[in-house]
Design an enzyme around this catalytic site. Structure first.
Site, PDB file in Angstrom:
ATOM      1  CE1 TYR A 148      40.235  46.531  31.755  1.00 44.36           C
ATOM      2  CE2 TYR A 148      42.839  47.606  32.634  1.00 44.36           C
ATOM      3  CZ  TYR A 148      41.691  45.717  32.303  1.00 44.36           C
ATOM      4  OH  TYR A 148      41.578  44.820  32.217  1.00 44.36           O
ATOM      5  N   PRO A 201      32.046  44.100  37.799  1.00 42.58           N
ATOM      6  CG  PRO A 201      32.544  42.224  37.331  1.00 42.58           C
ATOM      7  CD  PRO A 201      31.057  42.638  38.327  1.00 42.58           C
ATOM      8  CG  HIS A 212      49.447  42.641  31.970  1.00 47.31           C
ATOM      9  ND1 HIS A 212      48.381  41.549  32.140  1.00 47.31           N
ATOM     10  CD2 HIS A 212      49.867  41.485  32.489  1.00 47.31           C
ATOM     11  CE1 HIS A 212      48.111  40.032  32.498  1.00 47.31           C
ATOM     12  NE2 HIS A 212      49.960  40.494  32.720  1.00 47.31           N
ATOM     13  CE  LYS A 229      38.828  51.522  36.115  1.00 46.48           C
ATOM     14  NZ  LYS A 229      39.483  51.238  36.501  1.00 46.48           N
ATOM     15  CE1 TYR A 265      39.569  42.516  30.130  1.00 44.64           C
ATOM     16  CE2 TYR A 265      37.247  42.578  31.501  1.00 44.64           C
ATOM     17  CZ  TYR A 265      38.805  43.230  31.452  1.00 44.64           C
ATOM     18  OH  TYR A 265      38.758  43.518  32.306  1.00 44.64           O
TER      19      TYR A 265
HETATM   20  P1  FAD Z   1      35.117  44.614  51.511  1.00 44.90           P
HETATM   21  O1  FAD Z   1      36.503  43.608  50.518  1.00 44.90           O
HETATM   22  O2  FAD Z   1      33.985  43.560  51.338  1.00 44.90           O
HETATM   23  O3  FAD Z   1      36.038  44.512  53.177  1.00 44.90           O
HETATM   24  C1  FAD Z   1      34.987  44.937  53.971  1.00 44.90           C
HETATM   25  C2  FAD Z   1      35.644  43.927  55.223  1.00 44.90           C
HETATM   26  O4  FAD Z   1      34.105  44.341  55.463  1.00 44.90           O
HETATM   27  C3  FAD Z   1      35.194  42.363  54.959  1.00 44.90           C
HETATM   28  O5  FAD Z   1      36.131  42.203  55.864  1.00 44.90           O
HETATM   29  C4  FAD Z   1      34.133  42.372  55.937  1.00 44.90           C
HETATM   30  O6  FAD Z   1      34.465  40.754  56.619  1.00 44.90           O
HETATM   31  C5  FAD Z   1      33.794  43.103  56.697  1.00 44.90           C
HETATM   32  N1  FAD Z   1      32.713  43.414  57.535  1.00 44.90           N
HETATM   33  C6  FAD Z   1      31.462  43.136  56.851  1.00 44.90           C
HETATM   34  N2  FAD Z   1      30.485  43.636  57.654  1.00 44.90           N
HETATM   35  C7  FAD Z   1      31.002  43.957  59.055  1.00 44.90           C
HETATM   36  C8  FAD Z   1      30.433  43.920  59.988  1.00 44.90           C
HETATM   37  N3  FAD Z   1      29.292  44.099  60.665  1.00 44.90           N
HETATM   38  N4  FAD Z   1      31.681  44.024  61.355  1.00 44.90           N
HETATM   39  C9  FAD Z   1      32.799  44.179  60.661  1.00 44.90           C
HETATM   40  N5  FAD Z   1      33.115  43.902  59.866  1.00 44.90           N
HETATM   41  C10 FAD Z   1      32.220  43.594  59.079  1.00 44.90           C
HETATM   42  N6  FAD Z   1      36.479  43.751  41.854  1.00 44.90           N
HETATM   43  C11 FAD Z   1      37.101  43.733  41.102  1.00 44.90           C
HETATM   44  O7  FAD Z   1      37.535  44.798  40.906  1.00 44.90           O
HETATM   45  N7  FAD Z   1      37.329  42.355  40.030  1.00 44.90           N
HETATM   46  C12 FAD Z   1      36.357  40.814  40.583  1.00 44.90           C
HETATM   47  O8  FAD Z   1      36.874  40.391  39.998  1.00 44.90           O
HETATM   48  C13 FAD Z   1      36.024  40.881  42.007  1.00 44.90           C
HETATM   49  N8  FAD Z   1      36.202  39.701  42.476  1.00 44.90           N
HETATM   50  C14 FAD Z   1      34.371  39.549  43.266  1.00 44.90           C
HETATM   51  C15 FAD Z   1      34.139  39.196  43.839  1.00 44.90           C
HETATM   52  C16 FAD Z   1      33.038  38.823  44.872  1.00 44.90           C
HETATM   53  C17 FAD Z   1      33.062  37.302  45.173  1.00 44.90           C
HETATM   54  C18 FAD Z   1      32.845  39.873  46.263  1.00 44.90           C
HETATM   55  C19 FAD Z   1      31.934  40.399  46.765  1.00 44.90           C
HETATM   56  C20 FAD Z   1      33.456  41.733  44.975  1.00 44.90           C
HETATM   57  C21 FAD Z   1      34.228  41.320  43.913  1.00 44.90           C
HETATM   58  N9  FAD Z   1      34.848  42.743  43.788  1.00 44.90           N
HETATM   59  C22 FAD Z   1      35.668  41.944  42.456  1.00 44.90           C
HETATM   60  C23 FAD Z   1      34.881  43.892  44.453  1.00 44.90           C
HETATM   61  C24 FAD Z   1      36.391  44.573  44.925  1.00 44.90           C
HETATM   62  O9  FAD Z   1      36.764  42.918  45.950  1.00 44.90           O
HETATM   63  C25 FAD Z   1      35.955  45.002  46.046  1.00 44.90           C
HETATM   64  O10 FAD Z   1      35.373  46.155  45.361  1.00 44.90           O
HETATM   65  C26 FAD Z   1      37.115  45.659  47.365  1.00 44.90           C
HETATM   66  O11 FAD Z   1      36.961  44.059  48.008  1.00 44.90           O
HETATM   67  C27 FAD Z   1      36.317  46.455  48.224  1.00 44.90           C
HETATM   68  O12 FAD Z   1      36.641  46.313  49.632  1.00 44.90           O
HETATM   69  P2  FAD Z   1      36.462  46.819  50.393  1.00 44.90           P
HETATM   70  O13 FAD Z   1      37.259  47.181  51.292  1.00 44.90           O
HETATM   71  O14 FAD Z   1      35.395  48.432  50.146  1.00 44.90           O
HETATM   72  O15 FAD Z   1      35.020  46.296  51.352  1.00 44.90           O
HETATM   73  C1  DHB Z   2      39.706  40.246  37.426  1.00 42.99           C
HETATM   74  C2  DHB Z   2      38.507  40.402  37.633  1.00 42.99           C
HETATM   75  C3  DHB Z   2      37.638  41.519  36.385  1.00 42.99           C
HETATM   76  O1  DHB Z   2      36.835  41.952  36.567  1.00 42.99           O
HETATM   77  C4  DHB Z   2      38.693  42.340  35.550  1.00 42.99           C
HETATM   78  O2  DHB Z   2      37.677  43.126  34.700  1.00 42.99           O
HETATM   79  C5  DHB Z   2      40.225  41.983  35.601  1.00 42.99           C
HETATM   80  C6  DHB Z   2      40.985  41.562  36.213  1.00 42.99           C
HETATM   81  C7  DHB Z   2      40.763  39.553  37.862  1.00 42.99           C
HETATM   82  O3  DHB Z   2      39.812  38.925  38.778  1.00 42.99           O
HETATM   83  O4  DHB Z   2      41.886  38.961  37.566  1.00 42.99           O
END
Ligand code: FAD
Ligand code: DHB
Length: 396
Positions: free
Chosen positions: A390, A298, A73, A302, A205
């Protein structure tokens, strides 16, 4: 007892990408994950990669499916007062973003790790981290857990806490060593995944008097849509018909010409919104990366991208240490990351504040938000600021 160089807690995007980047530099790691592989790979979360994150995947050899299936995009739409305005990232920042779901990022990375003989312990119980407190101690840190009911111990040089916001690593750091900065927002997002072709070529948005709405997508067949809701919204109160009705209202254009295509809802859920940063992002031989160290609302998309930039910095610091025993990049890890983290925090807070209704808002605040949207879409300087943040600030 298992011996490795870097013990990684968490097989989300941060943990797997770190393990992959270290492997490319000849550095060994073992990953310990609390959930099953299937659970981690099916979890519906983020969907938008900054160009820098997509480039990092491609340059590190895990970008094949991303190249094939990712939707490039060149901008976004801002819709308010029933009018639609395009912010063109290509002409404003010479950058793009890529729609590619987080669960595919995770699947591509775990495939690559396992194909290269990498070790990932899934479904680990009672994970704990020990002996990491002193960066100069001769004692090696340990990760303890149970796998298939058997006690396991990993002895490592360093631990990377990539275990998300609810993980075990951050709370294992002694109280008083970390400072928390946070803000909780008085709303959440109700998100759906729908089997419906996206009704727009790029994300929309929408600012609306009923609350914010976002049209996103996962593929040419699947739409991802969100509406602002209460932070503790009961999803059972939302029938499919009510969700579509709300989306139609909030995304409508003044001329009534734009149409939202409906389809079967495959998944729905409510996400709370917060801004959170812990400083520093390291303690002794333990380094926090991704959601373990910071959360963004969200709106700016980021979260996943920050996780990628953290582990890029960390992998480079480990590379430097193992190549030349230089500890400085490791010592500066938190400082290096936080500069980018805080800019992403600022941007996510700003996008959130501009586009959502706050329960404290009055008519003045609404007019101010509309003036801000008008400014952002009519001033080149302002739209350029949005575009460059962005599409992603430089990774380092
Ligand atoms: P995570 O993806 O959370 O990975 C952490 C891992 O550690 C997980 O697999 C977990 O199971 C594991 N873990 C936890 N505790 C333990 C333990 N004690 N021992 C071993 N393993 C463990 N960001 C966006 O930009 N857009 C979105 O739309 C968006 N939607 C989201 C929706 C939800 C419900 C959530 C929770 C987050 C969302 N985010 C979104 C944020 C984005 O998904 C996260 O920033 C991203 O997943 C970060 O990656 P990470 O690897 O740091 O953490
Ligand atoms: C999506 C989520 C977001 O928070 C955003 O700003 C843009 C896209 C998504 O889940 O596709």
């Amino acid at each position: 007892m298992i011996r490795t160089q870097v013990g990684i807690v968490g097989a989300g995007p941060a943990g797997l990408l770190l393990s992959h980047l270290l492997h490319l530099q000849g550095i060994e790691s073992v990953v310990v994950e609390a959930r099953s592989r299937q659970y981690v790979e099916e979890r519906v979360r983020a969907g938008l990669l900054e160009q820098g994150t997509a480039d990092l995947m491609a340059e590190s050899g895990v970008g094949e499916r991303l190249k094939r299936e990712g939707l490039v995009h060149h901008g976004i739409y801002l819709r308010f007062g029933g009018e639609t305005h395009h912010i063109d990232f290509k002409s404003l920042a010479n950058r793009c973003v890529v729609i590619y779901p987080q669960n595919k990022v995770v699947a591509d990375l775990s495939d690559a790790r396992l194909a290269a003989g990498g070790r990932i312990f899934y479904e680990a119980d009672d994970v704990s981290v020990q002996d990491f407190g002193d960066a100069n101690s001769q004692t090696r840190p340990r990760i303890r857990f149970r796998a298939n009911a058997q006690p396991q111990e990993i002895e490592c040089d360093y631990i990377a806490g990539c275990d998300g916001f609810h993980g075990v690593c951050r709370p294992s750091i002694p109280e008083g060593a970390l400072t928390v900065y946070d803000r909780i927002y008085p709303f959440g997002w109700l998100g759906i995944l729908a089997e419906a072709p996206p009704s727009s070529d790029e994300l929309i948005y929408a600012y609306h008097e009923r609350g914010f709405a976002l049209l996103s997508m996962r593929s040419p067949e699947i739409s991802r849509l969100y509406v602002q809701c209460a932070p503790d919204e009961d999803i059972h109160e939302w029938s499919d018909a009510r969700i579509w009705d709300e989306l139609h209202k909030r995304l409508a254009t003044a001329d009534g010409k734009w149409k939202l295509t409906e389809g079967p809802i495959l998944q729905k859920g409510v996400t709370g919104m917060r801004s959170f940063v812990v400083e520093p992002m390291q303690h002794g031989k333990l380094f926090l990366a991704g959601d373990a160290a910071h959360i963004v609302p969200p709106t700016g998309a980021k979260g996943l991208n920050l996780a990628a930039s953290d582990v890029l910095v960390l992998s480079r610091a480990f590379t430097e240490f193992y190549a030349s025993e230089r500890k400085e990049p490791l010592e500066n890890y938190s400082k290096t990351c936080l500069r980018r983290v805080w800019k992403a925090q600022r941007f996510s807070w700003w996008m959130t504040s501009m586009l959502h209704l706050f329960n404290t808002d009055n008519a003045f605040d609404r007019r101010r938000q509309l003036a801000e949207l008008d400014y952002v879409t009519s001033s080149r300087a302002a739209s350029q600021t949005l575009a460059e943040n962005y599409a992603g600030l430089p990774m380092e």
